[in-house]
Design a protein around this motif. Structure first.
Motif, mmCIF file in Angstrom:
data_model
loop_
_atom_site.group_PDB
_atom_site.id
_atom_site.type_symbol
_atom_site.label_atom_id
_atom_site.label_comp_id
_atom_site.label_asym_id
_atom_site.label_seq_id
_atom_site.Cartn_x
_atom_site.Cartn_y
_atom_site.Cartn_z
ATOM 1 N N ALA A 116 -23.911 -21.800 17.104
ATOM 2 C CA ALA A 116 -24.936 -21.656 18.146
ATOM 3 C C ALA A 116 -24.666 -22.613 19.311
ATOM 4 C CB ALA A 116 -26.315 -21.927 17.554
ATOM 5 N N PHE A 117 -25.016 -22.166 20.495
ATOM 6 C CA PHE A 117 -24.866 -23.017 21.692
ATOM 7 C C PHE A 117 -25.925 -22.614 22.700
ATOM 8 C CE2 PHE A 117 -22.032 -19.342 22.046
ATOM 9 C CZ PHE A 117 -22.432 -18.794 23.265
ATOM 10 N N ASP A 118 -26.146 -23.484 23.680
ATOM 11 C CA ASP A 118 -27.005 -23.127 24.807
ATOM 12 C C ASP A 118 -26.127 -22.575 25.912
ATOM 13 O OD1 ASP A 118 -29.319 -23.950 23.564
ATOM 14 O OD2 ASP A 118 -29.152 -26.013 24.317
ATOM 15 N N TYR A 119 -26.725 -21.730 26.728
ATOM 16 C CA TYR A 119 -25.932 -21.033 27.751
ATOM 17 C C TYR A 119 -26.597 -21.197 29.108
ATOM 18 C CZ TYR A 119 -24.126 -16.981 30.365
ATOM 19 O OH TYR A 119 -23.574 -16.144 31.306
ATOM 20 N N VAL A 120 -25.797 -21.495 30.095
ATOM 21 C CA VAL A 120 -26.342 -21.553 31.451
ATOM 22 C C VAL A 120 -25.334 -20.970 32.429
ATOM 23 C CG1 VAL A 120 -25.853 -24.023 31.282
ATOM 24 C CG2 VAL A 120 -26.926 -23.202 33.311
ATOM 25 N N ARG A 121 -25.878 -20.258 33.422
ATOM 26 C CA ARG A 121 -25.015 -19.635 34.429
ATOM 27 C C ARG A 121 -25.407 -20.167 35.802
ATOM 28 N NH1 ARG A 121 -25.404 -14.182 32.985
ATOM 29 N NH2 ARG A 121 -27.019 -13.841 34.518
ATOM 30 N N PRO A 122 -24.807 -21.282 36.203
ATOM 31 C CA PRO A 122 -25.195 -21.885 37.481
ATOM 32 C C PRO A 122 -24.845 -20.977 38.663
ATOM 33 C CG PRO A 122 -23.285 -23.011 36.545
ATOM 34 C CD PRO A 122 -23.743 -22.039 35.527
ATOM 35 N N ASP A 123 -25.569 -21.204 39.790
ATOM 36 C CA ASP A 123 -25.357 -20.359 40.969
ATOM 37 C C ASP A 123 -24.375 -20.960 41.953
ATOM 38 O OD1 ASP A 123 -27.165 -18.347 40.240
ATOM 39 O OD2 ASP A 123 -28.839 -19.656 40.799
ATOM 40 N N THR A 158 -13.571 -24.658 18.064
ATOM 41 C CA THR A 158 -14.333 -25.466 19.008
ATOM 42 C C THR A 158 -15.786 -25.015 18.922
ATOM 43 O OG1 THR A 158 -14.571 -26.126 21.303
ATOM 44 C CG2 THR A 158 -13.753 -23.927 20.949
ATOM 45 N N ARG A 159 -16.718 -25.952 19.076
ATOM 46 C CA ARG A 159 -18.132 -25.576 19.036
ATOM 47 C C ARG A 159 -18.912 -26.363 20.073
ATOM 48 N NH1 ARG A 159 -19.169 -25.866 12.792
ATOM 49 N NH2 ARG A 159 -21.316 -25.661 13.463
ATOM 50 N N PRO A 160 -18.787 -25.961 21.336
ATOM 51 C CA PRO A 160 -19.524 -26.650 22.402
ATOM 52 C C PRO A 160 -21.028 -26.471 22.219
ATOM 53 C CG PRO A 160 -18.492 -24.640 23.236
ATOM 54 C CD PRO A 160 -18.000 -24.828 21.850
ATOM 55 N N ALA A 161 -21.783 -27.497 22.596
ATOM 56 C CA ALA A 161 -23.243 -27.407 22.512
ATOM 57 C C ALA A 161 -23.789 -26.603 23.686
ATOM 58 C CB ALA A 161 -23.844 -28.804 22.500
ATOM 59 N N LEU A 162 -23.056 -26.666 24.797
ATOM 60 C CA LEU A 162 -23.523 -25.960 25.998
ATOM 61 C C LEU A 162 -22.348 -25.225 26.625
ATOM 62 C CD1 LEU A 162 -25.714 -25.496 28.235
ATOM 63 C CD2 LEU A 162 -24.760 -27.503 29.391
ATOM 64 N N LEU A 163 -22.573 -23.966 26.938
ATOM 65 C CA LEU A 163 -21.549 -23.175 27.620
ATOM 66 C C LEU A 163 -22.005 -22.961 29.057
ATOM 67 C CD1 LEU A 163 -19.004 -22.189 26.301
ATOM 68 C CD2 LEU A 163 -20.073 -19.966 25.960
ATOM 69 N N ILE A 164 -21.161 -23.376 30.001
ATOM 70 C CA ILE A 164 -21.496 -23.215 31.419
ATOM 71 C C ILE A 164 -20.632 -22.081 31.965
ATOM 72 C CG2 ILE A 164 -21.607 -24.378 33.657
ATOM 73 C CD1 ILE A 164 -21.590 -27.063 32.148
ATOM 74 N N ASP A 165 -21.278 -20.986 32.306
ATOM 75 C CA ASP A 165 -20.556 -19.772 32.698
ATOM 76 C C ASP A 165 -20.266 -19.780 34.203
ATOM 77 O OD1 ASP A 165 -19.574 -17.250 33.163
ATOM 78 O OD2 ASP A 165 -21.104 -16.205 31.980
ATOM 79 N N PRO A 214 -27.565 -16.747 22.584
ATOM 80 C CA PRO A 214 -26.373 -16.805 23.437
ATOM 81 C C PRO A 214 -25.074 -16.520 22.679
ATOM 82 C CG PRO A 214 -27.821 -18.625 23.952
ATOM 83 C CD PRO A 214 -28.421 -17.929 22.766
ATOM 84 N N ARG A 215 -25.023 -16.874 21.394
ATOM 85 C CA ARG A 215 -23.765 -16.689 20.681
ATOM 86 C C ARG A 215 -23.519 -15.245 20.229
ATOM 87 N NH1 ARG A 215 -24.044 -18.887 14.609
ATOM 88 N NH2 ARG A 215 -26.259 -18.695 14.189
ATOM 89 N N THR A 216 -24.476 -14.362 20.484
ATOM 90 C CA THR A 216 -24.270 -12.957 20.110
ATOM 91 C C THR A 216 -23.200 -12.345 21.001
ATOM 92 O OG1 THR A 216 -26.601 -12.824 19.559
ATOM 93 C CG2 THR A 216 -25.436 -10.729 19.811
ATOM 94 N N THR A 217 -22.160 -11.829 20.394
ATOM 95 C CA THR A 217 -21.124 -11.202 21.227
ATOM 96 C C THR A 217 -21.643 -9.865 21.747
ATOM 97 O OG1 THR A 217 -20.156 -10.160 19.289
ATOM 98 C CG2 THR A 217 -19.186 -12.257 19.987
#
Ligand code: FES
Ligand code: FES
Lengths: 164, 298
Positions: free
Chosen positions: B5-12, B46-53, A24-27
């Protein structure tokens, strides 16, 4: 340490759907350059200052260092490699850049071309103020910008046949 | 520089977004346009553990127009406001402000709500919202909806009253009567599109004789938060605005209440000087625009 998690993405790049697994961190710019080997898009600052990494996302210019590749999943991206109408040909703007010596070291050039293409797409006959505004987010350390402005004028004037 | 590094989620949906925020709280960060957040992550500020898009949430992009106000989804892109000429007539100050916001490449991604939540004291949209006295709508799973005036929202540099589990959902912009209203925005930055060393904005309304009915003025970059001066601007009401001494006195008194910082880009003194000059200037330009609005309708 937690182990690296990968996410599957599919991005249409220059008309071709490219599927990959990315962190995910890959731009987006790192994905384009390091995974797809589309090294035409340059990296200057990596934090949204220089504009060298500009690409079109769904037709609009954005800075690909300020977007993660996962965010472009399902979207369409055009890089400088995708601007020419066909292999071996140049777009009108690219041709005008050559004609007017709108580059020296070439570092800013892909970003400038993307910004200028996007401008002409929205506004086929931009005046000088509009041209300067369109490239205001792109730094060039060589040309002093004047030749870049001249190139866009040349390309858009030639297109309309009205002046130049 | 690369983000941690972070986790990524794209809620609907917004509902799903609020659930995720409730679950992860401070570890999670919403990403809208990302034009401030991604650089901050790249610099590891900043280094969030989770990114909510939340970029694709249509619920955050609605635009409801009514006579007295416009309810704008927080996820509305700056560029789409810039392209909406009908909106410019209703929110002339927002139009003026947008011309100074970043560059085409950043406005294509940047959102109106994101800029407000980020609360940069020199950013343009927070100042415009303050001058117009916009209202903000926030939502969280546990507490539901909350509304507050933007004057209570900015708490300090890069610090707004947004709870860890909250999402700004909409901005309610008051619309002034079109005839007689004029707005202006001006700023000084090292390069066009950079953050302002100082900025100023004003919106005024005059009657057909040029007498001021309503006015507000403010400045950015000269304090920990953007500042508006409704009480000082009140002095203009009932007066003609083609009086430079009057406009200058408002600008001088407003600046006197600001506490700008010293930094390598500009001294506090210089920022104060800029704020005074720019506030006087935007008041004059807003008054011109207000007067011109009558000409078009004759
Ligand atoms: S590399 Fe993206 S703006 Fe500089
Ligand atoms: S040509 Fe060298 S940076 Fe523009």
């Amino acid at each position: 340490m937690s182990k690296i998690k990968l996410t599957s993405i599919a991005i249409k790049v220059n008309g071709v759907v490219r599927e990959a697994q990315v962190e995910p961190r890959t731009t987006l710019v790192d994905f384009l350059r390091d995974t797809l080997f589309l090294t035409g898009t340059h990296i200057g600052c990596e934090h949204g200052v220089c504009g060298a990494c500009s690409v079109l996302v769904d037709g609009d210019p954005v800075r690909s260092c300020c977007m993660f590749a996962v965010q472009a999943d399902g979207l369409s991206v055009t890089t400088v490699e995708g601007l020419a109408p066909e292999r071996g040909k140049l777009s009108a703007i690219q041709d005008a850049f050559c004609e007017k010596h709108a580059m020296q070291c070439g570092y800013c050039t892909p970003g400038m071309l993307i910004a200028c293409h996007a401008l002409v797409e929205r506004n086929p006959h931009p005046d000088e103020a509009a041209i300067r505004e369109a490239i205001s987010g792109n730094l060039c350390r060589c040309t002093g910008y004047q030749q870049i402005v001249d190139a866009v004028k040349h390309a858009t004037g030639a297109k309309s046949g009205a002046h130049d | 520089m690369k983000a941690a590094a972070f986790d990524y989620v794209r809620p609907d949906s917004l509902r799903e977004t609020l659930e995720l925020l409730e679950q992860h709280g401070d570890d999670a960060k919403l990403i809208a346009g990302g034009q401030s957040l991604v650089p901050m992550m790249a610099m590891r500020l900043t280094r969030p553990a989770l990114l909510i898009d939340i970029n694709r949430l249509a619920e955050l992009k609605n635009l409801k127009r009514s006579a007295g106000s416009i309810l704008m989804g927080a996820g509305t892109r700056q560029r789409s406001v810039e392209d909406d000429t009908a909106l410019h007539a209703q929110l002339p100050l927002v139009k003026c402000a947008l011309a100074w916001v970043g560059h085409a490449q950043t406005r294509n991604r940047g959102t109106v709500g994101g800029s407000l939540v980020h609360a940069d004291p020199s950013a343009e949209l927070p100042l415009a919202a303050l001058i117009l006295d916009a209202r903000l709508h926030l939502k969280s799973k546990a507490k539901g909806e909350r509304e507050l005036p933007v004057s209570e929202f900015f708490l300090g540099p890069m610090f707004s009253d947004t709870g860890a589990t909250e999402c700004l959902t909409a901005i309610e912009w008051p619309v002034w009567e079109r005839q007689g209203t004029g707005a202006a925005f001006d700023e000084v930055a090292i390069r066009h599109g950079d953050f302002a060393l100082a900025s100023a904005a004003a919106q005024v309304q005059v009657d057909a004789q040029g007498v001021c009915l309503r006015a507000n003025v403010g400045a950015g970059g000269v304090d920990g938060v953007p500042r508006a001066f409704p009480a000082i601007a009140e002095r203009l009401v009932g007066q003609r605005l083609d009086n430079d001494d009057l406009l200058r006195s408002v600008a001088v008194d407003a600046t006197a209440t600001c506490e700008p910082g010293n930094d390598p880009h500009a001294s506090a003194e210089y920022r104060r000087h800029l704020a005074t000059v720019l506030m006087e200037r935007v008041l004059r330009q807003a008054a011109w625009a207000a007067a011109a609005s009558f000409e078009g309708s004759k």
